[in-house]
Design a protein around this motif. Sequence first.
Motif, mmCIF file in Angstrom:
data_model
loop_
_atom_site.group_PDB
_atom_site.id
_atom_site.type_symbol
_atom_site.label_atom_id
_atom_site.label_comp_id
_atom_site.label_asym_id
_atom_site.label_seq_id
_atom_site.Cartn_x
_atom_site.Cartn_y
_atom_site.Cartn_z
ATOM 1 N N MET A 1 26.438 71.980 17.221
ATOM 2 C CA MET A 1 27.490 71.987 16.227
ATOM 3 C C MET A 1 26.915 71.709 14.850
ATOM 4 N N ASN A 2 27.571 72.268 13.839
ATOM 5 C CA ASN A 2 27.101 72.137 12.469
ATOM 6 C C ASN A 2 28.117 71.343 11.652
ATOM 7 N N ALA A 3 27.769 70.117 11.293
ATOM 8 C CA ALA A 3 28.643 69.300 10.459
ATOM 9 C C ALA A 3 28.492 69.743 9.005
ATOM 10 N N VAL A 4 29.592 69.992 8.363
ATOM 11 C CA VAL A 4 29.606 70.478 6.984
ATOM 12 C C VAL A 4 30.148 69.374 6.086
ATOM 13 N N CYS A 5 29.478 69.157 4.951
ATOM 14 C CA CYS A 5 29.924 68.142 3.998
ATOM 15 C C CYS A 5 30.717 68.796 2.877
ATOM 16 N N PHE A 6 32.005 68.538 2.859
ATOM 17 C CA PHE A 6 32.857 68.996 1.769
ATOM 18 C C PHE A 6 32.697 68.034 0.602
ATOM 19 N N LEU A 7 32.960 68.519 -0.595
ATOM 20 C CA LEU A 7 32.775 67.701 -1.789
ATOM 21 C C LEU A 7 33.732 66.518 -1.824
ATOM 22 N N PHE A 118 24.872 78.695 9.825
ATOM 23 C CA PHE A 118 25.187 78.020 11.082
ATOM 24 C C PHE A 118 26.669 77.962 11.428
ATOM 25 N N GLY A 119 27.538 78.330 10.488
ATOM 26 C CA GLY A 119 28.973 78.209 10.727
ATOM 27 C C GLY A 119 29.466 76.822 10.375
ATOM 28 N N ALA A 120 30.761 76.647 10.476
ATOM 29 C CA ALA A 120 31.388 75.370 10.134
ATOM 30 C C ALA A 120 32.209 74.891 11.323
ATOM 31 N N ASP A 121 31.591 74.092 12.173
ATOM 32 C CA ASP A 121 32.279 73.615 13.374
ATOM 33 C C ASP A 121 32.978 72.282 13.157
ATOM 34 N N GLU A 122 32.339 71.395 12.427
ATOM 35 C CA GLU A 122 32.894 70.072 12.164
ATOM 36 C C GLU A 122 32.949 69.869 10.658
ATOM 37 N N ALA A 123 33.696 68.903 10.239
ATOM 38 C CA ALA A 123 33.797 68.641 8.809
ATOM 39 C C ALA A 123 33.624 67.165 8.510
ATOM 40 N N THR A 124 32.850 66.885 7.486
ATOM 41 C CA THR A 124 32.790 65.536 6.948
ATOM 42 C C THR A 124 33.055 65.683 5.448
#
Length: 127
Positions: A1-7, A118-124
Amino acid sequence: MNAVCFLDEPHHKRYQMFLRRLSPRNRAKHPFQAILFLATGNLQLLQLFSDYFFPESGEFFYQELLAEPIDSQVVEVERQLLVQLYNGRTTLTIIEVIDRLDTRELKLALGAIQVRSFGADEATVHH
């Protein structure tokens, strides 16, 4: 899974709002996730992007978007990056990205590149 950091939380909410409007097939595609991540992170870019992207059908009139006059070099770089992430139709150098974007916008651009890869599976959410 790829965790993505939103601003921030509003960036994450705008992204989710646009993502939900995509068809389930397009929602899973990395190019769509990447352009939504980038566009929803900069309100000036989002305003421009919204005129040329139609989530329900997945249509993106990128040539018309590129033809719009822009007076912000940040939005210009991010606009070119949008199209490049979507279909590779522009050539933007890494130096242009580094030299023309401030810290916040560079984080946004790098996040969009990560999503495209990698896609956006999770979000932080970044605080």
